[in-house]
Design a protein around this motif. Structure first.
Motif, PDB file in Angstrom:
ATOM      1  N   LEU A  78       0.837  -1.198   0.000  1.00  0.00           N
ATOM      2  CA  LEU A  78       0.000   0.000   0.000  1.00  0.00           C
ATOM      3  C   LEU A  78       0.872   1.248   0.000  1.00  0.00           C
ATOM      4  O   LEU A  78       1.745   1.416   0.861  1.00  0.00           O
ATOM      5  CB  LEU A  78      -0.910  -0.007   1.225  1.00  0.00           C
ATOM      6  CG  LEU A  78      -2.019   1.041   1.287  1.00  0.00           C
ATOM      7  CD1 LEU A  78      -3.009   0.873   0.142  1.00  0.00           C
ATOM      8  CD2 LEU A  78      -2.746   0.963   2.627  1.00  0.00           C
ATOM      9  N   THR A  79       0.639   2.105  -0.969  1.00  0.00           N
ATOM     10  CA  THR A  79       1.341   3.383  -1.053  1.00  0.00           C
ATOM     11  C   THR A  79       0.315   4.506  -1.137  1.00  0.00           C
ATOM     12  O   THR A  79      -0.869   4.274  -1.390  1.00  0.00           O
ATOM     13  CB  THR A  79       2.268   3.428  -2.278  1.00  0.00           C
ATOM     14  OG1 THR A  79       1.488   3.234  -3.468  1.00  0.00           O
ATOM     15  CG2 THR A  79       3.327   2.333  -2.195  1.00  0.00           C
ATOM     16  N   SER A  80       0.782   5.742  -0.937  1.00  0.00           N
ATOM     17  CA  SER A  80      -0.175   6.839  -0.873  1.00  0.00           C
ATOM     18  C   SER A  80       0.513   8.171  -1.122  1.00  0.00           C
ATOM     19  O   SER A  80       1.748   8.255  -1.192  1.00  0.00           O
ATOM     20  CB  SER A  80      -0.864   6.848   0.507  1.00  0.00           C
ATOM     21  OG  SER A  80      -1.979   7.720   0.513  1.00  0.00           O
ATOM     22  N   ASP A  81      -0.294   9.219  -1.263  1.00  0.00           N
ATOM     23  CA  ASP A  81       0.167  10.605  -1.337  1.00  0.00           C
ATOM     24  C   ASP A  81      -0.297  11.330  -0.081  1.00  0.00           C
ATOM     25  O   ASP A  81      -1.396  11.064   0.438  1.00  0.00           O
ATOM     26  CB  ASP A  81      -0.431  11.335  -2.539  1.00  0.00           C
ATOM     27  CG  ASP A  81      -0.017  10.733  -3.872  1.00  0.00           C
ATOM     28  OD1 ASP A  81       0.965   9.977  -3.897  1.00  0.00           O
ATOM     29  OD2 ASP A  81      -0.689  11.036  -4.879  1.00  0.00           O
ATOM     30  N   VAL A  82       0.511  12.282   0.373  1.00  0.00           N
ATOM     31  CA  VAL A  82       0.112  13.090   1.525  1.00  0.00           C
ATOM     32  C   VAL A  82       0.636  14.509   1.339  1.00  0.00           C
ATOM     33  O   VAL A  82       1.752  14.715   0.856  1.00  0.00           O
ATOM     34  CB  VAL A  82       0.616  12.476   2.850  1.00  0.00           C
ATOM     35  CG1 VAL A  82       2.121  12.331   2.857  1.00  0.00           C
ATOM     36  CG2 VAL A  82       0.151  13.294   4.045  1.00  0.00           C
ATOM     37  N   ILE A  83      -0.190  15.466   1.701  1.00  0.00           N
ATOM     38  CA  ILE A  83       0.166  16.887   1.622  1.00  0.00           C
ATOM     39  C   ILE A  83       0.343  17.429   3.030  1.00  0.00           C
ATOM     40  O   ILE A  83      -0.539  17.292   3.878  1.00  0.00           O
ATOM     41  CB  ILE A  83      -0.920  17.698   0.889  1.00  0.00           C
ATOM     42  CG1 ILE A  83      -1.036  17.238  -0.567  1.00  0.00           C
ATOM     43  CG2 ILE A  83      -0.605  19.189   0.941  1.00  0.00           C
ATOM     44  CD1 ILE A  83      -2.207  17.862  -1.311  1.00  0.00           C
ATOM     45  N   VAL A  84       1.477  18.048   3.268  1.00  0.00           N
ATOM     46  CA  VAL A  84       1.760  18.690   4.550  1.00  0.00           C
ATOM     47  C   VAL A  84       1.566  20.199   4.399  1.00  0.00           C
ATOM     48  O   VAL A  84       1.963  20.785   3.391  1.00  0.00           O
ATOM     49  CB  VAL A  84       3.208  18.391   5.005  1.00  0.00           C
ATOM     50  CG1 VAL A  84       3.567  19.197   6.246  1.00  0.00           C
ATOM     51  CG2 VAL A  84       3.388  16.907   5.264  1.00  0.00           C
ATOM     52  N   GLY A  85       0.950  20.811   5.398  1.00  0.00           N
ATOM     53  CA  GLY A  85       0.838  22.266   5.400  1.00  0.00           C
ATOM     54  C   GLY A  85      -0.290  22.819   4.554  1.00  0.00           C
ATOM     55  O   GLY A  85      -0.198  23.958   4.061  1.00  0.00           O
ATOM     56  N   PHE A  86      -1.377  22.055   4.371  1.00  0.00           N
ATOM     57  CA  PHE A  86      -2.543  22.607   3.687  1.00  0.00           C
ATOM     58  C   PHE A  86      -3.036  23.818   4.467  1.00  0.00           C
ATOM     59  O   PHE A  86      -2.956  23.857   5.702  1.00  0.00           O
ATOM     60  CB  PHE A  86      -3.640  21.551   3.598  1.00  0.00           C
ATOM     61  CG  PHE A  86      -4.816  21.971   2.779  1.00  0.00           C
ATOM     62  CD1 PHE A  86      -4.777  21.908   1.397  1.00  0.00           C
ATOM     63  CD2 PHE A  86      -5.974  22.447   3.390  1.00  0.00           C
ATOM     64  CE1 PHE A  86      -5.867  22.303   0.634  1.00  0.00           C
ATOM     65  CE2 PHE A  86      -7.063  22.844   2.636  1.00  0.00           C
ATOM     66  CZ  PHE A  86      -7.013  22.785   1.249  1.00  0.00           C
ATOM     67  N   PRO A  87      -3.546  24.862   3.778  1.00  0.00           N
ATOM     68  CA  PRO A  87      -3.953  26.085   4.478  1.00  0.00           C
ATOM     69  C   PRO A  87      -4.854  25.805   5.673  1.00  0.00           C
ATOM     70  O   PRO A  87      -5.882  25.137   5.554  1.00  0.00           O
ATOM     71  CB  PRO A  87      -4.702  26.871   3.393  1.00  0.00           C
ATOM     72  CG  PRO A  87      -4.045  26.447   2.123  1.00  0.00           C
ATOM     73  CD  PRO A  87      -3.708  24.996   2.316  1.00  0.00           C
ATOM     74  N   GLY A  88      -4.444  26.318   6.827  1.00  0.00           N
ATOM     75  CA  GLY A  88      -5.226  26.167   8.048  1.00  0.00           C
ATOM     76  C   GLY A  88      -4.936  24.915   8.831  1.00  0.00           C
ATOM     77  O   GLY A  88      -5.499  24.721   9.928  1.00  0.00           O
ATOM     78  N   GLU A  89      -4.091  24.025   8.339  1.00  0.00           N
ATOM     79  CA  GLU A  89      -3.765  22.801   9.073  1.00  0.00           C
ATOM     80  C   GLU A  89      -3.092  23.163  10.401  1.00  0.00           C
ATOM     81  O   GLU A  89      -2.106  23.880  10.431  1.00  0.00           O
ATOM     82  CB  GLU A  89      -2.830  21.919   8.249  1.00  0.00           C
ATOM     83  CG  GLU A  89      -2.409  20.645   8.967  1.00  0.00           C
ATOM     84  CD  GLU A  89      -1.285  19.904   8.257  1.00  0.00           C
ATOM     85  OE1 GLU A  89      -1.558  18.820   7.710  1.00  0.00           O
ATOM     86  OE2 GLU A  89      -0.147  20.435   8.245  1.00  0.00           O
ATOM     87  N   THR A  90      -3.645  22.644  11.493  1.00  0.00           N
ATOM     88  CA  THR A  90      -3.077  22.893  12.816  1.00  0.00           C
ATOM     89  C   THR A  90      -2.080  21.800  13.168  1.00  0.00           C
ATOM     90  O   THR A  90      -1.986  20.769  12.495  1.00  0.00           O
ATOM     91  CB  THR A  90      -4.181  22.921  13.884  1.00  0.00           C
ATOM     92  OG1 THR A  90      -4.760  21.602  13.977  1.00  0.00           O
ATOM     93  CG2 THR A  90      -5.267  23.933  13.531  1.00  0.00           C
ATOM     94  N   GLU A  91      -1.354  22.021  14.244  1.00  0.00           N
ATOM     95  CA  GLU A  91      -0.413  21.012  14.717  1.00  0.00           C
ATOM     96  C   GLU A  91      -1.147  19.722  15.078  1.00  0.00           C
ATOM     97  O   GLU A  91      -0.674  18.613  14.784  1.00  0.00           O
ATOM     98  CB  GLU A  91       0.356  21.530  15.928  1.00  0.00           C
ATOM     99  CG  GLU A  91       1.371  20.548  16.503  1.00  0.00           C
ATOM    100  CD  GLU A  91       2.563  20.302  15.577  1.00  0.00           C
ATOM    101  OE1 GLU A  91       3.258  19.289  15.782  1.00  0.00           O
ATOM    102  OE2 GLU A  91       2.780  21.118  14.661  1.00  0.00           O
TER     103      GLU A  91
END
Length: 468
Positions: free
Chosen positions: A332-345
């Protein structure tokens, strides 16, 4: 955006083939064989498009070469997913001024997803006078006409109108690899994720007829393909615009029932349309590789909603768990986005926890890149770049440790692998799950399946030896 799908007629394609004949006659009159170079950026769909461009060029009398220097035609087939990719294209496009200065008759074209953006074509018109033509993905089928217009009229050509999304069957293809074939089953996207430019530059979803896909698969199998990768922006929604009643799982089953020794892969799958029927079909057929690329993008349900992904964390995990219950060895592999607008810790930590829970074999990781014209580009984004970089580094460290752990678990196992090439003095092969294995062996093994005993592992690849 024009949302109508147009099927290009045989008469329209014949017009393009007539242009190929004119171009070939032009070079025969000069008395030499022209050369062409196609440079591809971005996804596998762009690779498949480049194969068609090479097909047209070959039919027009060109020999395909591996560098821009000295080539009579240079085509840059571009990607618009991230800003960094666009800047790299502009930098390389600017560098072509030097090759054209040394070879004034060289013709330079820009196509692909970037060419579908008005801001890009405007910039080319104003600042890149050495570029002879720009055409969007909707106009790829017209490339011979575009090239002939440049050669005969000595004028720049811009085919960038918002044309209907089209399907053109019968374009010749020159494939880079006889062992592995890309087969597009559909084009465009209907999802409109708020961060993504693809629906705006590739148009709405349109599926090829199943009989045309099966015919292409039969053809590449007869020519020696051992792997077929089915392509689409969202393969799971295949067939929704057709009256055949065949969905993606049905198409997979039909291809798997074709005679021959080959494996089927596919990408990309959108979780919203990934059904239990799809996973049941994957589990049923040995010819369907037990590999699934299922982008989750964020582990936070709130962020997923802001991304317009049409599923939440719980739904995604339920689908993954069902697939793994049927296929325990699923890669299983995937894509992930870090830092999308408004993403909190806290929301970022939800992504980390999802990665740890699912235990992905590998991830394609990205820091959010705003694309002008998409809703996310205008969202408030208070998180500093330095904080996004910190999160990105942490995510990569977590995933790299998981990847290394999974790979170490392969050591000692014997696995059937397709030997597909060389890397310096070693052969390369791929497991059913797509993992890279390097081993010592004779080049005559390339194109065959071999049982390899895994002897070593790193975060990104495996080493092995012949087990027989």
């Amino acid at each position: 955006m024009n949302t109508k799908t147009t099927v290009i007629s045989q008469d329209e394609l014949n017009t393009q083939f007539a242009c190929c004949d004119k171009i070939a006659a032009h070079w025969q009159g000069i008395g030499r064989t022209p050369t062409a170079y196609v440079e591809t950026y971005g996804c596998q769909q762009n690779e498949a498009d480049s194969e068609k461009l090479r097909g047209y060029l070959t039919q027009s009398g060109y020999a395909i070469v591996n560098e821009a220097e000295g080539a009579d035609v240079v085509i840059m087939n571009t990607c618009a997913i991230r800003e960094h990719a666009e800047q790299r294209v502009f930098g390389n496009l600017g560098a072509l001024t030097h090759t054209k200065r040394r070879h004034p008759e060289q013709k330079i074209f820009l196509c692909g997803c970037m060419a579908g953006e008005t801001k890009v074509s405007d910039r080319i018109k104003k600042s890149y006078p050495h570029v002879d033509g720009v055409f969007s993905t909707h106009h790829l089928w017209q490339f011979p006409e575009i090239l002939w217009n440049v050669l005969s009229r000595k004028k720049r050509q811009f085919y960038i109108e918002d044309e209907p999304g089209s399907i053109a069957e019968g374009i010749p293809q020159v494939r880079d690899n006889t062992l592995k074939a890309w087969v597009s089953i559909m084009y465009g996207c209907n999802n409109f994720c708020t961060y993504c430019i693809v629906p705006y530059v590739r148009g709405r979803e349109r599926s090829r007829l199943p009989e045309d896909i099966l015919a292409e698969c039969k053809c590449v199998i007869e020519k020696g393909a051992r792997e077929i990768t089915l392509l689409g922006q969202n393969v799971n929604s295949y067939g929704k615009d057709l009256e055949s009643g065949m969905d993606f799982a049905d198409l997979l089953a039909a291809i798997a029932e074709l005679p021959g020794d080959f494996k089927i892969r596919f990408m990309t799958s959108h979780p919203r349309d990934a059904s239990e029927k799809l996973f049941d079909t994957m589990a049923k057929y040995d010819k369907i590789a037990k590999q699934l690329h299922l982008p989750f993008q964020s582990g936070s349900s709130r962020v997923l909603k802001a991304m317009n992904r049409h599923y939440d964390r719980e739904t995604y995990l339920k689908k993954v768990n069902y697939a793994k219950s049927l296929m325990p060895d699923l890669v299983l592999t995937s894509d992930v986005i870090v830092g999308f607008p408004g993403e909190t810790e806290e929301e970022f930590e939800e992504t980390i926890s999802l990665i740890q829970q699912v235990h992905y074999d590998s991830l394609f990781t990205f820091i959010f890149s705003p694309r002008p014209g998409t809703p996310a580009a205008s969202m408030e984004d208070p998180t500093p770049k330095e904080e996004k970089n910190r999160r990105f580094d942490k995510l990569c460290a977590v995933q790299n440790a998981i990847s290394e752990e999974i790979h170490l678990g392969y050591v000692g196992k014997v696995m059937p692998c397709l030997v597909d090439g060389t890397d310096k003095d070693m052969l390369t092969a791929r497991t059913e799950g797509g993992r890279l294995v390097r081993f010592i062996g004779d080049a005559s093994l390339i194109g065959t399946y071999q049982n390899l005993r895994i002897t070593g592992a790193t975060t990104w690849s495996l080493t092995g030896e012949l087990a027989d």
